[in-house]
Design a protein around this motif. Structure first.
Motif, short mmCIF file in Angstrom:
data_model
loop_
_atom_site.label_atom_id
_atom_site.label_comp_id
_atom_site.label_asym_id
_atom_site.label_seq_id
_atom_site.Cartn_x
_atom_site.Cartn_y
_atom_site.Cartn_z
N GLY A 254 5.29 -6.81 15.28
CA GLY A 254 4.18 -6.08 15.88
C GLY A 254 4.47 -5.42 17.20
O GLY A 254 3.64 -4.66 17.72
N GLY A 257 3.88 -1.59 17.32
CA GLY A 257 2.68 -1.04 16.69
C GLY A 257 2.78 -1.02 15.18
O GLY A 257 1.88 -0.55 14.50
N LYS A 258 3.87 -1.54 14.63
CA LYS A 258 4.04 -1.81 13.21
C LYS A 258 4.68 -3.19 13.09
O LYS A 258 5.21 -3.72 14.07
CB LYS A 258 4.92 -0.74 12.55
N TRP A 259 4.63 -3.77 11.88
CA TRP A 259 5.23 -5.10 11.74
C TRP A 259 6.68 -5.09 12.18
O TRP A 259 7.13 -5.97 12.90
CB TRP A 259 5.10 -5.59 10.29
N ASN A 327 -5.34 -9.09 14.44
CA ASN A 327 -4.95 -7.69 14.26
C ASN A 327 -4.03 -7.21 15.38
O ASN A 327 -4.21 -6.11 15.94
CB ASN A 327 -6.19 -6.79 14.18
N VAL A 329 -0.94 -6.21 15.36
CA VAL A 329 -0.12 -5.02 15.09
C VAL A 329 -0.90 -3.77 15.45
O VAL A 329 -0.41 -2.88 16.15
CB VAL A 329 0.34 -4.99 13.62
N GLU A 330 -2.14 -3.70 15.00
CA GLU A 330 -2.99 -2.55 15.33
C GLU A 330 -3.31 -2.53 16.82
O GLU A 330 -3.35 -1.46 17.45
CB GLU A 330 -4.27 -2.60 14.51
N LYS A 331 -3.54 -3.72 17.40
CA LYS A 331 -3.83 -3.77 18.83
C LYS A 331 -2.63 -3.26 19.64
O LYS A 331 -2.80 -2.55 20.64
CB LYS A 331 -4.17 -5.19 19.25
N SER A 332 -1.43 -3.61 19.21
CA SER A 332 -0.23 -3.10 19.88
C SER A 332 -0.20 -1.58 19.82
O SER A 332 0.11 -0.92 20.82
CB SER A 332 1.02 -3.69 19.22
N ARG A 333 -0.54 -1.03 18.67
CA ARG A 333 -0.53 0.44 18.53
C ARG A 333 -1.58 1.08 19.43
O ARG A 333 -1.28 2.01 20.19
CB ARG A 333 -0.80 0.83 17.07
N SER A 334 -2.82 0.58 19.39
CA SER A 334 -3.91 1.23 20.13
C SER A 334 -3.76 1.03 21.64
O SER A 334 -3.93 1.99 22.42
CB SER A 334 -5.26 0.71 19.65
N GLY A 360 4.06 1.35 20.59
CA GLY A 360 3.26 0.16 20.69
C GLY A 360 3.23 -0.29 22.14
O GLY A 360 3.43 0.50 23.07
#
Length: 445
Positions: A254, A257-259, A327, A329-334, A360
């Motif tokens: 993560g 921002g992706k696994w 969540n 992974v998504e939190k890292s991206r956002s 990320g």
């Protein structure tokens, strides 16, 4: 007396100098989420995540509970002879998460270093070939095999030769090496020509077992390889029966921002090494790969008494729970996008901030001389020391790159607080208010 200094003086009489890269006189006593507390009771925002080893933050309650409950049942029985319950659960979860189609198998290790040693062993065993191609700027670990793959510091080769034979290093497609006015297409072609040069002159492709790469280099400066370059490397490997192995130890789970960092490229590796945050910082690593490759070694070709033990695998199961349930992974991206916008604002405000790279919650920020645009290690050291004084932990890479890797559980308020601290440090640097610490010559890689 300062409690940090008191503890460090006690340690100094016993600790070998090779055991620590020096930054600050800090002794970490406790941690919670995205903060750590020193022995004086002072709290800091952690922008390092224990070298990207605590993506789920410090002492996450779910991870702590899993460790405590497992410790009360069984601390250790070597998986080299018998399986244990959390290890059997984790094996299936990890192979399911692997970005590799078809049957996937894994093996356990204690660190990213020995995982990369296993990559070398497996690649040589499966292909019957000796050579391994790797990249400048890489950090793959500190065992003899993984250190032989690395080239992020001269102190990883100085006084220790001969290193592992059969290792060939080629230039990483580092954006810092892109020429003025050079297009990305031209840059990729030039870097791929440099990759091909050994194969065209002295390195028979049919004797190369694997190409080992960090799709996004971590300790090399948080630098992402161009998509077109990795496509060319992948295609070359497939054409010549060479395995493609990716190191996800720093950049996986993560962080980007992706696994996995390789997920940014839509390329399937043959082998991948993971570690660091796998068990929220406890000593556990793994190698995942195509079933036929992983079957190339028989026991005891790569097993360890404590790897895959009950406590570390229980922690890893809990870590995956947290990443999925919160969540992250998504939190890292956002949150990474918000961090990128924040650093880009600072870039507009301060002429000494050069390139900003953010994937990320994972960034490299170049500090440069405003007149020459060349790296400025002294200004970087002043900045990280001031950031430390203001209450956040941030270190440098390659002398002049700020390393931004906070826990993925960081809140937006904490991110804003971190950016405010960095802004204040930049203001102080711009106003020529900062001086180098006394041990500046010792600080950093």
């Amino acid at each position: 007396m300062d409690k940090n200094q008191e503890a460090l003086q006690t340690e100094q009489a016993a600790l070998a100098p090779t055991s620590r890269i020096k930054y600050f006189d800090l002794v970490v006593q406790s941690g919670s989420g995205a903060t750590i507390t020193d022995m004086n009771g002072r709290q800091y925002l952690d922008l390092l995540s224990s070298a990207s080893a605590t993506n789920t933050g410090h002492c996450h309650p779910h991870v702590v509970q899993a460790i405590q409950e497992q410790a009360a049942r069984l601390i250790q029985y070597t998986p080299a002879y018998f399986a244990n319950e959390p290890e059997t659960q984790l094996a299936g979860r990890l192979t399911h998460l692997a970005p590799i189609s078809g049957p996937v198998r894994l093996l356990w290790g204690n660190s990213g270093s020995d995982a990369n040693d296993a990559v070398i062993k497996l690649a040589r065993a499966y292909t019957g070939r000796q050579y391994i191609v790797c990249f400048t700027g890489a950090y793959h670990g500190s065992t003899y095999g993984s250190m032989s793959l690395s080239s992020v510091s001269l102190n990883m080769s100085r006084k220790m030769a001969p290193l592992l034979p059969g290792i060939v290093k080629v230039p990483y497609p580092d954006s810092h090496d892109r020429l003025p006015q050079e297009s990305e297409t031209a840059f990729v072609e030039r870097m791929f020509a440099a990759f091909k040069q050994p194969f065209d002159t002295y390195l028979p492709a049919e004797e190369v077992a694997a190409i080992v790469i960090e799709p996004i280099q971590g300790d090399g400066g948080i630098v992402k390889a161009p998509q077109a370059y990795l496509d060319k490397i992948h295609q070359f490997a497939q054409q010549h029966g060479i395995l493609l192995a990716v190191d996800e130890i720093n950049q996986g789970l993560g962080r980007t921002g992706k696994w996995w960092s390789i997920d940014h490229f839509q390329i399937e590796p043959d082998l991948m090494s993971i570690g660091k945050s796998l068990a929220s910082g406890l000593p556990l690593s793994a190698v995942l790969g195509r079933e036929e490759v992983m079957a190339a070694l028989d026991a005891p070709g790569n097993l360890f008494t404590t790897s895959g033990n009950p406590i570390t695998t229980a922690a890893a199961n809990a870590t995956i729970d947290v990443i999925e349930n919160e969540n992250l992974v998504e939190k890292s991206r956002s949150l990474g996008l918000k961090a990128q916008a924040g650093f880009q604002k600072l870039q507009q405000k301060y002429a000494f901030i050069g390139d900003v790279r953010m994937y990320g919650l994972n960034g490299g920020i170049d500090i440069v001389d405003p007149q020459t645009q060349q790296p400025d290690p002294q200004a970087t050291t002043k900045l990280i020391y001031r950031i430390y004084e203001l209450g956040a932990i941030m270190i440098s890479l390659r002398g002049n790159i700020l390393r931004f890797q906070p826990p993925l559980v960081m809140t937006e308020d904490q991110l804003n607080q971190a950016l405010q601290i960095i802004d204040q440090a930049c203001q102080d640097l711009a106003a020529d208010k900062l001086s180098l610490p006394e041990n500046a010559a010792e600080i950093g890689w």
